[in-house]
Design a protein around this motif. Structure first.
Motif, PDB file in Angstrom:
ATOM      1  N   VAL A   1       0.641  -1.133   0.123  1.00 14.23           N
ATOM      2  CA  VAL A   1      -0.134   0.056   0.018  1.00 14.23           C
ATOM      3  C   VAL A   1       0.879   1.182  -0.058  1.00 14.23           C
ATOM      4  O   VAL A   1       0.787   2.267  -0.860  1.00 14.23           O
ATOM      5  CB  VAL A   1      -1.153   0.010   1.350  1.00 14.23           C
ATOM      6  N   GLU A   2       1.839   1.102   0.924  1.00 12.03           N
ATOM      7  CA  GLU A   2       2.804   2.412   0.945  1.00 12.03           C
ATOM      8  C   GLU A   2       3.583   2.498  -0.257  1.00 12.03           C
ATOM      9  O   GLU A   2       3.787   3.798  -0.633  1.00 12.03           O
ATOM     10  CB  GLU A   2       3.792   2.198   2.173  1.00 12.03           C
TER      11      GLU A   2
ATOM     12  N   ALA B   1       2.472   1.492  -3.530  1.00 12.52           N
ATOM     13  CA  ALA B   1       1.810   2.145  -4.376  1.00 12.52           C
ATOM     14  C   ALA B   1       1.400   3.950  -4.205  1.00 12.52           C
ATOM     15  O   ALA B   1       1.443   4.572  -5.252  1.00 12.52           O
ATOM     16  CB  ALA B   1       0.239   1.352  -4.263  1.00 12.52           C
ATOM     17  N   PHE B   2       1.098   4.165  -2.929  1.00 10.08           N
ATOM     18  CA  PHE B   2       1.008   5.468  -2.859  1.00 10.08           C
ATOM     19  C   PHE B   2       2.251   6.242  -3.124  1.00 10.08           C
ATOM     20  O   PHE B   2       2.362   7.531  -3.449  1.00 10.08           O
ATOM     21  CB  PHE B   2       0.618   5.617  -1.384  1.00 10.08           C
ATOM     22  N   ALA B   3       3.541   5.655  -2.371  1.00  4.54           N
ATOM     23  CA  ALA B   3       4.766   6.382  -2.903  1.00  4.54           C
ATOM     24  C   ALA B   3       4.825   6.786  -4.494  1.00  4.54           C
ATOM     25  O   ALA B   3       5.395   7.746  -4.784  1.00  4.54           O
ATOM     26  CB  ALA B   3       6.061   5.777  -2.406  1.00  4.54           C
ATOM     27  N   GLU B   4       4.637   5.746  -5.433  1.00  6.43           N
ATOM     28  CA  GLU B   4       4.885   5.916  -6.564  1.00  6.43           C
ATOM     29  C   GLU B   4       3.828   6.963  -7.212  1.00  6.43           C
ATOM     30  O   GLU B   4       4.043   7.728  -8.136  1.00  6.43           O
ATOM     31  CB  GLU B   4       4.761   4.438  -7.412  1.00  6.43           C
ATOM     32  N   HIS B   5       2.629   6.761  -6.562  1.00  8.35           N
ATOM     33  CA  HIS B   5       1.755   7.780  -6.879  1.00  8.35           C
ATOM     34  C   HIS B   5       1.952   9.183  -6.682  1.00  8.35           C
ATOM     35  O   HIS B   5       2.041  10.198  -7.528  1.00  8.35           O
ATOM     36  CB  HIS B   5       0.525   7.208  -6.182  1.00  8.35           C
ATOM     37  N   LEU B   6       2.355   9.589  -5.623  1.00  5.63           N
ATOM     38  CA  LEU B   6       2.775  10.872  -5.313  1.00  5.63           C
ATOM     39  C   LEU B   6       4.124  11.426  -5.879  1.00  5.63           C
ATOM     40  O   LEU B   6       3.948  12.381  -6.412  1.00  5.63           O
ATOM     41  CB  LEU B   6       3.442  10.952  -3.770  1.00  5.63           C
ATOM     42  N   ALA B   7       4.897  10.393  -6.549  1.00  5.55           N
ATOM     43  CA  ALA B   7       6.437  10.977  -7.033  1.00  5.55           C
ATOM     44  C   ALA B   7       5.639  11.080  -8.678  1.00  5.55           C
ATOM     45  O   ALA B   7       6.308  11.938  -9.116  1.00  5.55           O
ATOM     46  CB  ALA B   7       7.015   9.342  -7.215  1.00  5.55           C
TER      47      ALA B   7
ATOM     48  N   VAL C   1      -7.616   4.457   5.636  1.00  2.37           N
ATOM     49  CA  VAL C   1      -7.860   5.623   6.107  1.00  2.37           C
ATOM     50  C   VAL C   1      -6.246   6.048   6.576  1.00  2.37           C
ATOM     51  O   VAL C   1      -6.205   7.218   6.258  1.00  2.37           O
ATOM     52  CB  VAL C   1      -8.577   5.557   7.810  1.00  2.37           C
ATOM     53  N   LEU C   2      -5.658   5.286   7.262  1.00  2.25           N
ATOM     54  CA  LEU C   2      -4.256   5.677   7.529  1.00  2.25           C
ATOM     55  C   LEU C   2      -3.255   6.232   6.338  1.00  2.25           C
ATOM     56  O   LEU C   2      -2.698   7.433   6.094  1.00  2.25           O
ATOM     57  CB  LEU C   2      -3.440   4.913   8.625  1.00  2.25           C
ATOM     58  N   PRO C   3      -3.169   5.142   5.408  1.00  2.00           N
ATOM     59  CA  PRO C   3      -2.420   5.806   4.469  1.00  2.00           C
ATOM     60  C   PRO C   3      -2.954   7.029   3.570  1.00  2.00           C
ATOM     61  O   PRO C   3      -2.351   7.721   3.052  1.00  2.00           O
ATOM     62  CB  PRO C   3      -2.745   4.327   3.332  1.00  2.00           C
ATOM     63  N   ALA C   4      -4.296   7.117   3.615  1.00  6.08           N
ATOM     64  CA  ALA C   4      -4.874   8.104   2.861  1.00  6.08           C
ATOM     65  C   ALA C   4      -4.594   9.481   3.557  1.00  6.08           C
ATOM     66  O   ALA C   4      -4.475  10.635   3.079  1.00  6.08           O
ATOM     67  CB  ALA C   4      -6.488   7.977   2.855  1.00  6.08           C
ATOM     68  N   VAL C   5      -4.691   9.446   5.011  1.00  4.38           N
ATOM     69  CA  VAL C   5      -4.249  10.705   5.768  1.00  4.38           C
ATOM     70  C   VAL C   5      -2.779  10.960   5.477  1.00  4.38           C
ATOM     71  O   VAL C   5      -2.617  12.132   5.067  1.00  4.38           O
ATOM     72  CB  VAL C   5      -4.400  10.209   7.352  1.00  4.38           C
ATOM     73  N   LYS C   6      -1.955   9.889   5.274  1.00  3.24           N
ATOM     74  CA  LYS C   6      -0.682  10.314   4.873  1.00  3.24           C
ATOM     75  C   LYS C   6      -0.306  10.898   3.379  1.00  3.24           C
ATOM     76  O   LYS C   6       0.461  11.701   3.205  1.00  3.24           O
ATOM     77  CB  LYS C   6       0.434   8.941   5.054  1.00  3.24           C
TER      78      LYS C   6
END
Length: 228
Positions: A129-130, A132-138, A169-174
């Protein structure tokens, strides 16, 4: 034939990468699928080379080719272990960066949506999950075209996740914090002032600070309840 026989050798892989990148949009669906399948059932080194070839060529791909690639990645995901899935997320991120560099708006949007969907797959490990979100943000941070609209879209997506109290929820907050932070650049340029004004507007419309405070309080209460 040359592709199959030498895909494990760096010097051949570099040449093949240049050829595939040159052919780009002229590759048929069958040819692109055949290139993808070269990594099937092979060792990790060969698979990495195949993914590297595809990522390098992605800057020239059409929207239809991106859609096919998304389909191939999703199919591979379903049958893979967590190690391969992490490589797939890395590949998606690389493809996203190539699409950004080539100024392709719709393919970038498709890649961001794919990463978002994968981060929301139920019961995948936290590190995926982290990732996927890291690549998304990058990918978002690399953007120059349509960046403000995309950031706004995913701020609202994060807000929706938090409101619905999903498993993300927590990954979305981050992720919400990271995207909002990207609005606050250094210096006092007109662009940075506009960014901060947009962030203020989003907070006013959706009460982001209040939402985060409430969400954190709820999470803390749940944590206290579990420890009783």
């Amino acid at each position: 034939v040359a592709l199959e026989g030498n895909i494990d050798q760096v010097q051949y892989t570099d040449r093949i990468k240049a050829i595939v990148e040159f052919l780009g949009p002229r590759l048929s669906s069958e040819e692109l699928t055949n290139i993808w399948n070269l990594g099937e059932g092979e060792n990790s080194h060969v698979q990495d080379n195949v993914y590297g070839i595809i990522a390098a060529a992605a800057s020239k791909f059409s929207l239809a080719q991106f859609e096919l690639l998304n389909k191939l990645i999703k199919g591979k995901w379903l049958e893979s272990n967590d190690r391969i899935r992490e490589k797939l997320l890395q590949l998606i991120g690389q493809i996203g960066k190539e699409a950004v560099n080539s100024k392709q708006v719709k393919p970038v949007q498709a890649i961001l949506q794919l990463l978002w969907e994968m981060a929301h797959i139920p019961e995948i490990p936290k590190h995926l999950v982290e990732r996927a979100f890291a690549e998304h943000l990058a990918t978002i941070n690399e953007m120059t075209l349509n960046k403000d609209a995309i950031r706004r879209q995913y701020v609202l997506n994060c807000v929706d996740d938090i409101k619905r109290t999903t498993h993300c929820v927590l990954p979305a907050v981050k992720q919400l914090y990271a995207i909002c932070k990207s609005y606050s650049g250094k210096g006092m340029s007109m662009y940075n002032k506009a960014n901060k004004a947009t962030l203020g507007e989003l907070n006013k419309q959706h009460e982001i600070v209040k939402l985060l405070s409430t969400s954190l309080n709820k999470s803390h209460a749940k944590g206290v309840e579990v420890t009783k």
